[in-house]
Design a protein around this motif. Structure first.
Motif, mmCIF file in Angstrom:
data_model
loop_
_atom_site.group_PDB
_atom_site.id
_atom_site.type_symbol
_atom_site.label_atom_id
_atom_site.label_comp_id
_atom_site.label_asym_id
_atom_site.label_seq_id
_atom_site.Cartn_x
_atom_site.Cartn_y
_atom_site.Cartn_z
ATOM 1 N N GLY A 193 58.468 25.572 -32.457
ATOM 2 C CA GLY A 193 59.756 25.921 -31.296
ATOM 3 C C GLY A 193 59.225 26.948 -30.330
ATOM 4 N N ASN A 194 59.718 27.933 -30.185
ATOM 5 C CA ASN A 194 59.352 28.926 -28.957
ATOM 6 C C ASN A 194 58.770 30.166 -30.084
ATOM 7 N N HIS A 195 58.634 29.941 -31.052
ATOM 8 C CA HIS A 195 58.238 31.188 -32.030
ATOM 9 C C HIS A 195 56.515 31.292 -32.111
ATOM 10 N N ASP A 196 55.928 30.576 -31.775
ATOM 11 C CA ASP A 196 54.360 30.559 -31.693
ATOM 12 C C ASP A 196 54.122 31.707 -30.626
ATOM 13 N N GLN A 197 53.513 32.839 -31.111
ATOM 14 C CA GLN A 197 53.105 33.896 -30.116
ATOM 15 C C GLN A 197 51.865 33.818 -29.490
ATOM 16 N N MET A 198 51.328 32.936 -29.677
ATOM 17 C CA MET A 198 49.995 32.531 -28.852
ATOM 18 C C MET A 198 49.901 31.541 -28.043
ATOM 19 N N TYR A 199 50.222 30.264 -28.216
ATOM 20 C CA TYR A 199 50.144 29.130 -27.334
ATOM 21 C C TYR A 199 51.487 28.452 -27.167
ATOM 22 N N GLY A 200 52.730 29.175 -27.701
ATOM 23 C CA GLY A 200 53.806 28.404 -27.506
ATOM 24 C C GLY A 200 53.865 27.158 -28.226
ATOM 25 N N GLY A 201 53.260 26.844 -29.334
ATOM 26 C CA GLY A 201 53.432 25.594 -29.988
ATOM 27 C C GLY A 201 52.527 24.634 -29.516
ATOM 28 N N ASN A 202 51.517 24.752 -28.516
ATOM 29 C CA ASN A 202 50.911 23.710 -27.688
ATOM 30 C C ASN A 202 49.857 23.471 -28.769
ATOM 31 N N ALA A 203 49.827 22.073 -29.208
ATOM 32 C CA ALA A 203 48.824 21.763 -30.205
ATOM 33 C C ALA A 203 47.566 21.603 -29.408
ATOM 34 N N GLY A 204 47.443 20.995 -28.245
ATOM 35 C CA GLY A 204 46.125 20.943 -27.668
ATOM 36 C C GLY A 204 45.430 22.062 -27.352
ATOM 37 N N LYS A 205 45.997 23.150 -27.070
ATOM 38 C CA LYS A 205 45.451 24.709 -27.042
ATOM 39 C C LYS A 205 45.269 25.123 -28.273
ATOM 40 N N TRP A 206 45.860 24.785 -29.380
ATOM 41 C CA TRP A 206 45.558 25.336 -30.760
ATOM 42 C C TRP A 206 44.140 24.506 -31.072
ATOM 43 N N LEU A 207 44.056 23.214 -30.653
ATOM 44 C CA LEU A 207 42.676 22.314 -30.926
ATOM 45 C C LEU A 207 41.658 23.055 -30.407
ATOM 46 N N THR A 208 41.691 23.537 -29.057
ATOM 47 C CA THR A 208 40.770 24.071 -28.347
ATOM 48 C C THR A 208 40.309 25.397 -28.964
ATOM 49 N N PHE A 209 41.376 26.021 -29.319
ATOM 50 C CA PHE A 209 41.222 27.411 -30.055
ATOM 51 C C PHE A 209 40.453 27.299 -31.337
ATOM 52 N N ALA A 210 40.809 26.055 -32.141
ATOM 53 C CA ALA A 210 40.222 25.873 -33.366
ATOM 54 C C ALA A 210 38.568 25.536 -33.330
ATOM 55 N N ASN A 211 38.224 24.886 -32.377
ATOM 56 C CA ASN A 211 36.896 24.511 -32.046
ATOM 57 C C ASN A 211 35.846 25.724 -31.587
ATOM 58 N N SER A 212 36.705 26.767 -30.823
ATOM 59 C CA SER A 212 36.136 27.845 -30.392
ATOM 60 C C SER A 212 35.983 28.918 -31.607
ATOM 61 N N LEU A 213 36.726 29.046 -32.422
ATOM 62 C CA LEU A 213 36.693 29.701 -33.643
ATOM 63 C C LEU A 213 35.716 29.293 -34.598
ATOM 64 N N ARG A 214 35.357 27.972 -34.592
ATOM 65 C CA ARG A 214 34.465 27.250 -35.374
ATOM 66 C C ARG A 214 32.844 28.046 -34.749
ATOM 67 N N LEU A 215 32.961 27.726 -33.451
ATOM 68 C CA LEU A 215 31.758 28.502 -32.809
ATOM 69 C C LEU A 215 31.354 29.786 -33.127
ATOM 70 N N ARG A 216 32.375 30.707 -33.168
ATOM 71 C CA ARG A 216 32.242 32.048 -33.565
ATOM 72 C C ARG A 216 31.861 32.102 -34.977
ATOM 73 N N LEU A 217 32.542 31.448 -35.926
ATOM 74 C CA LEU A 217 31.893 31.539 -37.300
ATOM 75 C C LEU A 217 30.680 31.146 -37.775
ATOM 76 N N ALA A 218 30.424 30.064 -37.007
ATOM 77 C CA ALA A 218 28.885 29.513 -37.111
ATOM 78 C C ALA A 218 28.073 30.487 -36.715
ATOM 79 N N MET A 219 28.031 31.167 -35.431
ATOM 80 C CA MET A 219 27.117 32.103 -35.050
ATOM 81 C C MET A 219 27.161 33.155 -35.927
ATOM 82 N N ARG A 220 28.204 33.449 -36.660
ATOM 83 C CA ARG A 220 28.273 34.629 -37.545
ATOM 84 C C ARG A 220 27.340 34.507 -38.872
ATOM 85 N N ILE A 221 27.028 33.363 -39.203
ATOM 86 C CA ILE A 221 26.271 33.113 -40.399
ATOM 87 C C ILE A 221 24.824 32.568 -40.136
ATOM 88 N N VAL A 222 24.324 32.864 -38.714
ATOM 89 C CA VAL A 222 23.357 32.322 -38.272
ATOM 90 C C VAL A 222 21.917 32.807 -39.107
#
Length: 529
Positions: A193-222
């Protein structure tokens, strides 16, 4: 409306504002981890529980969980309170207990129930988003301690085993795979609903964030697993990461759930670090007056920008004048001034993503651009995020040969480093890496957790040696590498903690490096004296 009975981990309360808090004692560990009470949960409560897990993951126990540890070790701030010794590499067990217990008695159970409910009720999009948030919030915890309770959390037992950091990170990538597969098929969906405090429940935005988070974690273990790091990083780029500031991830703040940093600025117990002063002033960086005020009082003054060396002993902070003679955060982070209550809690910015890509390109990975171009775009987007610099001003900054400056302080502190803003395309790997991470450090502000992790991983920014160390194992030119297992856990979950100690790369001490902190020591720069 879907309704189901779901077991609730006691003592957990659905907290609807920052004014309602929970700080559990470890003596109640068995109650916390053993399902006893049953709560009737519907989709409305689900959304509120997810919102609370978002806010508390970023802001819960902010002072002892971030401001007095990571923000200091990142050298964003230096403490001015005479009784706060974390700045001298001394861990305060009570503070660590409070932050650790809050996470495991409040944030983790909230999200655990959201995951369980959405799986039981066949809500795949909500379940995928909850999984992504699990990765985000747990990676900050494991980066503090190394081994943590993770896969066995919520097992209804009186003892919960810890997972190695390597196992936790590898599960992060599997979890992101699961979530991304769902969201790729549901990119136009709305969740919570309107409870998501980051992207307002927008699944497409969450998908982009998930890929970006993967990039952060990948670099962390380099440095710990370079092959996996490259594979996961290139997977993230191929899937699509953040590209503009409209993609930035930040947890909403309101008058009832104010920005995490703003919750503590009224206490007036820290100031700008000398490292930030040397770099931002030396670069003539437009972000200086966006991040800090001139010295002269809590609300700012006219005495210029002045940073403080980390690690001052109590006697040098005793007279109480140190606050007025050094720069505090900009008034946008004061809770009742300039809307500080409403400043989002930055989770990840597009600028960070570009600096991650720049480092990947420097390493020869396929990051969709050259290291120099990605570095320049990261700087450009950070300036766009925080300032009103014109394109001409941004171009002038990017071509600047300015370097960090020496400070006219009582220690005659030299410049923190000698690298300029303009990218040194013909320099060696470590010089270019230092440029990328130093600008990344500027852009990450005030996210000390991420900045401290990157300092440990890369050795950059160099920072200053602290003035005094109270830790016999870490010299003034050293660095805090982790927090120790909590005294509460040692007393109530002793068998698991003892096993967790065997998962470390050394003793349960502040100088022991976590799994991903594996850069060869001979490549680490020495902090500037």
């Amino acid at each position: 409306m879907k309704t189901t009975k779901i077991q609730w981990l006691k003592p957990i309360y659905l907290m609807l504002s920052v004014g309602i808090g929970l700080s559990a004692c470890t003596k109640n560990f068995e109650d916390i981890n053993t399902p006893k009470d049953v709560l009737i949960m519907d989709e409305s409560l689900l959304g509120q529980a997810f919102a609370q897990a978002q806010y508390t993951a970023m802001c819960g126990q902010y002072q002892v969980g971030q401001n007095l540890y990571a923000d200091i070790y990142a050298q964003y701030f230096a403490t001015t309170h005479r009784n706060f010794n974390s700045d001298q590499f001394s861990e305060t067990a009570a503070w660590t207990n409070i932050a650790f217990n809050y996470f495991y008695a409040s944030t983790a159970p909230q999200l655990y129930q959201v995951e369980q409910f959405t799986e039981q009720q066949a809500m795949p999009v909500e379940n995928a988003i909850a999984k992504i948030w699990r990765v985000e919030m747990y990676h900050r915890v494991t980066d503090y301690f190394g081994p943590i309770m993770y896969s066995q959390f919520g097992n209804s037992e009186t003892s919960v085993a810890y997972d190695s950091q390597e196992a936790v990170y590898k599960d992060f990538f599997v979890t992101l795979d699961e979530a991304v597969a769902v969201l790729e098929q549901n990119q136009t969906a709305q969740a919570f609903g309107n409870h998501d405090q980051m992207y307002g429940g927008n699944a497409g935005k969450w998908l982009t964030f998930a890929n970006s988070l993967r990039l952060r974690l990948a670099m962390r273990i380099v440095y710990a697993d370079p092959a996996l790091a490259q594979s996961e990083a290139e997977k993230a780029i191929a899937a699509g990461v953040m590209m503009t500031n409209e993609d930035n991830a930040g947890v909403l703040s309101t008058i009832n759930s104010i920005n995490g940093l703003a919750t503590w600025t009224y206490i007036n117990e820290f100031r700008m670090s000398a490292a930030m002063n040397s770099v931002l002033a030396g670069y003539n960086d437009p972000r200086l007056d966006a991040y800090f005020n001139e010295a002269g009082g809590r609300l700012g003054g006219t005495d210029g920008y002045k940073g403080l060396r980390n690690g001052l002993p109590a006697v040098e902070k005793a007279d109480g004048t140190i606050n007025d003679t050094h720069s505090f955060v900009d008034t946008k982070w004061l809770p009742i001034i300039d809307g500080g209550a409403n400043l989002p809690n930055v989770v990840m910015s597009v600028a960070e993503v570009y600096f991650l890509r720049a480092e990947g390109a420097l390493r020869g990975w396929n990051m969709g651009g050259t290291s120099q171009d990605l570095y320049n775009e990261g700087v450009r987007l950070s300036l766009e995020q925080w300032t009103e610099a014109t394109p001409t001003e941004v171009d002038a900054y990017l071509s600047s040969t300015n370097t960090p400056m020496p400070l006219a302080d009582q220690w005659n502190s030299p410049a923190m480093t000698d690298i300029p803003v303009v990218y040194q395309s013909g320099a060696g790997f470590e010089t270019q890496l230092e440029q990328i991470i130093t600008q990344k450090w500027i852009a990450l502000y005030p996210d000390g957790k991420e900045a401290w992790a990157e300092r440990r991983r890369t050795g950059y920014p160099r920072g200053y040696a602290i003035i005094n160390s109270l830790n016999p194992d870490i010299p003034t030119t050293g660095m805090m590498r982790r927090l120790m297992f909590t005294t509460g856990e040692i007393s109530t979950n002793a068998v698991a903690v003892e096993a967790a100690r065997e998962l470390l790369n050394g003793p349960d001490a502040n100088y022991t490096r976590v799994w991903w902190d594996a850069k060869p020591l001979d490549l680490f720069p020495t902090p500037t004296n």
